[in-house]
Design an enzyme around this catalytic site. Structure first.
Site, PDB file in Angstrom:
ATOM      1  N   SER A 124     -20.635 -97.573 -31.646  1.00  0.00           N
ATOM      2  CA  SER A 124     -21.006 -98.757 -32.433  1.00  0.00           C
ATOM      3  C   SER A 124     -22.479 -99.056 -32.269  1.00  0.00           C
ATOM      4  O   SER A 124     -23.060 -98.831 -31.186  1.00  0.00           O
ATOM      5  CB  SER A 124     -20.193 -99.952 -31.928  1.00  0.00           C
ATOM      6  OG  SER A 124     -20.703-101.157 -32.443  1.00  0.00           O
ATOM      7  N   TYR A 148     -17.364-106.105 -24.654  1.00  0.00           N
ATOM      8  CA  TYR A 148     -16.964-105.079 -25.633  1.00  0.00           C
ATOM      9  C   TYR A 148     -18.078-104.041 -25.787  1.00  0.00           C
ATOM     10  O   TYR A 148     -17.842-102.832 -25.726  1.00  0.00           O
ATOM     11  CB  TYR A 148     -16.649-105.738 -26.988  1.00  0.00           C
ATOM     12  CG  TYR A 148     -16.787-104.800 -28.150  1.00  0.00           C
ATOM     13  CD1 TYR A 148     -15.826-103.811 -28.381  1.00  0.00           C
ATOM     14  CD2 TYR A 148     -17.904-104.849 -28.998  1.00  0.00           C
ATOM     15  CE1 TYR A 148     -15.970-102.926 -29.437  1.00  0.00           C
ATOM     16  CE2 TYR A 148     -18.048-103.974 -30.047  1.00  0.00           C
ATOM     17  CZ  TYR A 148     -17.082-103.008 -30.259  1.00  0.00           C
ATOM     18  OH  TYR A 148     -17.236-102.121 -31.290  1.00  0.00           O
ATOM     19  N   LYS A 152     -18.371 -99.790 -24.952  1.00  0.00           N
ATOM     20  CA  LYS A 152     -18.823 -98.717 -25.862  1.00  0.00           C
ATOM     21  C   LYS A 152     -19.955 -97.926 -25.214  1.00  0.00           C
ATOM     22  O   LYS A 152     -19.987 -96.699 -25.291  1.00  0.00           O
ATOM     23  CB  LYS A 152     -19.276 -99.296 -27.202  1.00  0.00           C
ATOM     24  CG  LYS A 152     -18.139 -99.756 -28.101  1.00  0.00           C
ATOM     25  CD  LYS A 152     -17.387 -98.595 -28.751  1.00  0.00           C
ATOM     26  CE  LYS A 152     -16.114 -99.062 -29.427  1.00  0.00           C
ATOM     27  NZ  LYS A 152     -15.306 -97.988 -30.013  1.00  0.00           N
TER      28      LYS A 152
HETATM   29  C1  UD1 Z   1     -19.803-107.813 -34.870  1.00  0.00           C
HETATM   30  C2  UD1 Z   1     -20.023-107.662 -33.396  1.00  0.00           C
HETATM   31  C3  UD1 Z   1     -20.285-106.198 -33.106  1.00  0.00           C
HETATM   32  C4  UD1 Z   1     -19.146-105.354 -33.609  1.00  0.00           C
HETATM   33  C5  UD1 Z   1     -18.947-105.599 -35.094  1.00  0.00           C
HETATM   34  C6  UD1 Z   1     -17.712-104.893 -35.572  1.00  0.00           C
HETATM   35  C7  UD1 Z   1     -20.932-109.779 -32.580  1.00  0.00           C
HETATM   36  C8  UD1 Z   1     -22.126-110.501 -32.044  1.00  0.00           C
HETATM   37  N1  UD1 Z   1     -21.112-108.508 -32.948  1.00  0.00           N
HETATM   38  O1  UD1 Z   1     -21.029-107.471 -35.534  1.00  0.00           O
HETATM   39  O2  UD1 Z   1     -20.417-106.029 -31.703  1.00  0.00           O
HETATM   40  O3  UD1 Z   1     -19.423-103.992 -33.392  1.00  0.00           O
HETATM   41  O4  UD1 Z   1     -18.766-106.978 -35.330  1.00  0.00           O
HETATM   42  O5  UD1 Z   1     -17.694-104.848 -36.960  1.00  0.00           O
HETATM   43  O6  UD1 Z   1     -19.857-110.335 -32.681  1.00  0.00           O
HETATM   44  N2  UD1 Z   1     -20.830-114.262 -40.300  1.00  0.00           N
HETATM   45  C9  UD1 Z   1     -20.709-115.505 -40.876  1.00  0.00           C
HETATM   46  N3  UD1 Z   1     -19.473-116.095 -40.911  1.00  0.00           N
HETATM   47  C10 UD1 Z   1     -18.354-115.474 -40.411  1.00  0.00           C
HETATM   48  C11 UD1 Z   1     -18.481-114.202 -39.828  1.00  0.00           C
HETATM   49  C12 UD1 Z   1     -19.732-113.615 -39.784  1.00  0.00           C
HETATM   50  O7  UD1 Z   1     -21.688-116.073 -41.337  1.00  0.00           O
HETATM   51  O8  UD1 Z   1     -17.259-116.073 -40.466  1.00  0.00           O
HETATM   52  C13 UD1 Z   1     -22.157-113.610 -40.298  1.00  0.00           C
HETATM   53  C14 UD1 Z   1     -22.693-113.270 -38.909  1.00  0.00           C
HETATM   54  O9  UD1 Z   1     -23.418-114.341 -38.400  1.00  0.00           O
HETATM   55  C15 UD1 Z   1     -23.545-112.050 -39.220  1.00  0.00           C
HETATM   56  C16 UD1 Z   1     -22.813-111.355 -40.383  1.00  0.00           C
HETATM   57  O10 UD1 Z   1     -21.994-112.367 -40.970  1.00  0.00           O
HETATM   58  O11 UD1 Z   1     -24.810-112.430 -39.685  1.00  0.00           O
HETATM   59  C17 UD1 Z   1     -21.914-110.226 -39.938  1.00  0.00           C
HETATM   60  O12 UD1 Z   1     -21.042-110.670 -38.911  1.00  0.00           O
HETATM   61  P1  UD1 Z   1     -19.820-109.775 -38.386  1.00  0.00           P
HETATM   62  O13 UD1 Z   1     -19.054-109.248 -39.541  1.00  0.00           O
HETATM   63  O14 UD1 Z   1     -19.089-110.567 -37.359  1.00  0.00           O
HETATM   64  O15 UD1 Z   1     -20.545-108.508 -37.724  1.00  0.00           O
HETATM   65  P2  UD1 Z   1     -21.666-108.457 -36.561  1.00  0.00           P
HETATM   66  O16 UD1 Z   1     -21.866-109.764 -35.921  1.00  0.00           O
HETATM   67  O17 UD1 Z   1     -22.860-107.768 -37.142  1.00  0.00           O
END
Ligand code: UD1
Length: 356
Positions: A124, A148, A152
């Site tokens: 990842s 997590y 990895k």
């Molecule tokens: C997250 C994990 C990462 C993991 C990946 C798996 C964290 C900090 N990182 O990545 O370790 O490998 O998922 O796919 O948790 N967002 C919103 N609202 C939501 C959900 C997300 O605004 O309800 C935003 C987040 O702030 C971010 C983006 O969407 O900017 C992507 O978020 P997400 O899908 O959770 O992925 P990551 O945080 O990049």
């Protein structure tokens, strides 16, 4: 090739099984089903045109892992089996160490004992933590920010040490950026249990009416529109890279760490708009406080994947949203929805596909 796919019933693993079978490989799935549904096997049978062998095995059970290799010969292993929720890993770190790290040790021990020397590992971009610069190259510093991510990184290091100790053992660590989307058939896709942690499944559940509104975590990031930017990659493109990585291991007989992303960043609001276009549904949202541990902008430099594997992402964000929506609207409750199962597998009982 005869390939053992650990975690082959999960979101990314199931898509990889379809791709591997389409390329003529013989696939054997091992999965604990703690975070996946046996119903995926019926869907895979429909997509592949034949049942895939499947063993219910928890990699923490060393004897059971050893048993997988007794009586059948594998040419390679593709290893997806791991727990993956960041928040949960902070609450239950020992479970993550046990599942992810101990499970991987058992798998590597069995591979070595049985002379299986090729591994494709599901890593990842989390191993880069909060990167100093984007796009992120494979030689960027590795640092992790949660248990997590630590698992990895440790799994990559264990695999690296084994490769260093045994000149015949080769592995490709595939560092995924943000996998989204679903198979274009709408038969397999991401089915998170409980409240989704990740953006795309949450957006899907708002669009289908299961959740009221999306919380956008932060509108004041130093990005194009103030919301977080990530490199979303279609799961079908990702799946293809696993088959390409196996070909690389056979062809080149060496190891590599390889990013899998599109090389393009998409903000949360850009994704929401693309999803609205693809689905024809409104996605209501509120901009709320930043989520702890998030970073502004992460996207890949995917040029090594092209150089070594001949791979590049083919699907854009519109295709990702279209396929995610098809999956979600056909299966509002994921694999809990029975109708497609019965159609897909002619009503065959789920357990008939499981053997031990
Ligand atoms: C997250 C994990 C990462 C993991 C990946 C798996 C964290 C900090 N990182 O990545 O370790 O490998 O998922 O796919 O948790 N967002 C919103 N609202 C939501 C959900 C997300 O605004 O309800 C935003 C987040 O702030 C971010 C983006 O969407 O900017 C992507 O978020 P997400 O899908 O959770 O992925 P990551 O945080 O990049």
């Amino acid at each position: 090739m005869h390939i053992l796919v650990c975690g082959g019933a999960g979101y990314i693993g199931s898509h990889a099984c379809v791709e591997l079978a389409a390329r003529g490989h013989q696939v054997v799935i091992a999965d604990s089903f703690v975070n996946s549904s046996p119903r995926v096997l019926q869907r895979l049978q429909t997509l592949v045109g034949a049942p895939l062998a499947c063993h219910r095995v928890d990699l923490r059970d060393r004897g059971a892992v050893e048993g997988l290799f007794t009586g059948q010969r594998f040419d390679a292993v593709v290893h997806f089996a791991a727990l993956k929720a960041v928040g949960e890993s902070c609450q239950r770190p020992l479970d993550y160490f046990d599942n992810n790290i101990a499970g991987t040790i058992h798998l590597l021990q069995a591979m070595q004992a049985h002379g299986v020397h090729r591994l494709v590992f599901s890593s990842s971009a989390t191993v880069y933590g909060d990167p100093d610069a984007v796009p992120v190259r494979e030689d960027a510093p590795l640092r992790v920010t949660n248990p997590y991510g630590r698992t990895k990184l440790v799994m990559e290091q264990l695999i690296g040490d084994l490769c260093a100790s045994d000149p015949g053992f080769h592995a490709v660590n595939l560092r995924y950026f943000n996998p989204v989307g679903a198979h274009p058939s709408g038969l397999i896709g991401e089915a998170p249990g409980g409240v989704p942690n990740n953006l795309m499944p949450y957006v899907c559940q708002v669009a289908v009416g299961q959740r009221d509104r999306l919380a956008v975590f932060g509108g004041d990031w130093p990005t194009v529109d103030g919301t977080g930017v990530r490199d979303y990659i279609h799961v079908v493109d990702l799946a293809r890279a696993h088959a390409d990585a196996l070909d690389f291991l056979v062809r080149e007989g060496r190891s590599a760490n390889i990013n899998l992303g599109t090389g393009r960043g998409t903000s949360v609001l850009e994704l929401v708009r693309a999803f609205e276009r693809a689905s024809g549904r409104m996605v209501a949202y509120d901009i709320v406080a930043r989520r702890a541990g998030d970073v502004a902008e992460v996207y890949a430099d995917p040029s090594l994947a092209h150089a070594l594997l001949g791979w590049h992402a083919e699907h854009d964000i519109d295709a990702m949203c279209r396929d995610a929506w098809r999956w979600q609207s056909n299966n509002p409750r994921g694999y809990e929805d029975g109708a497609v199962d019965a159609d897909a597998a002619g009503g065959a009982p789920v357990d008939a596909a499981l053997s031990r």
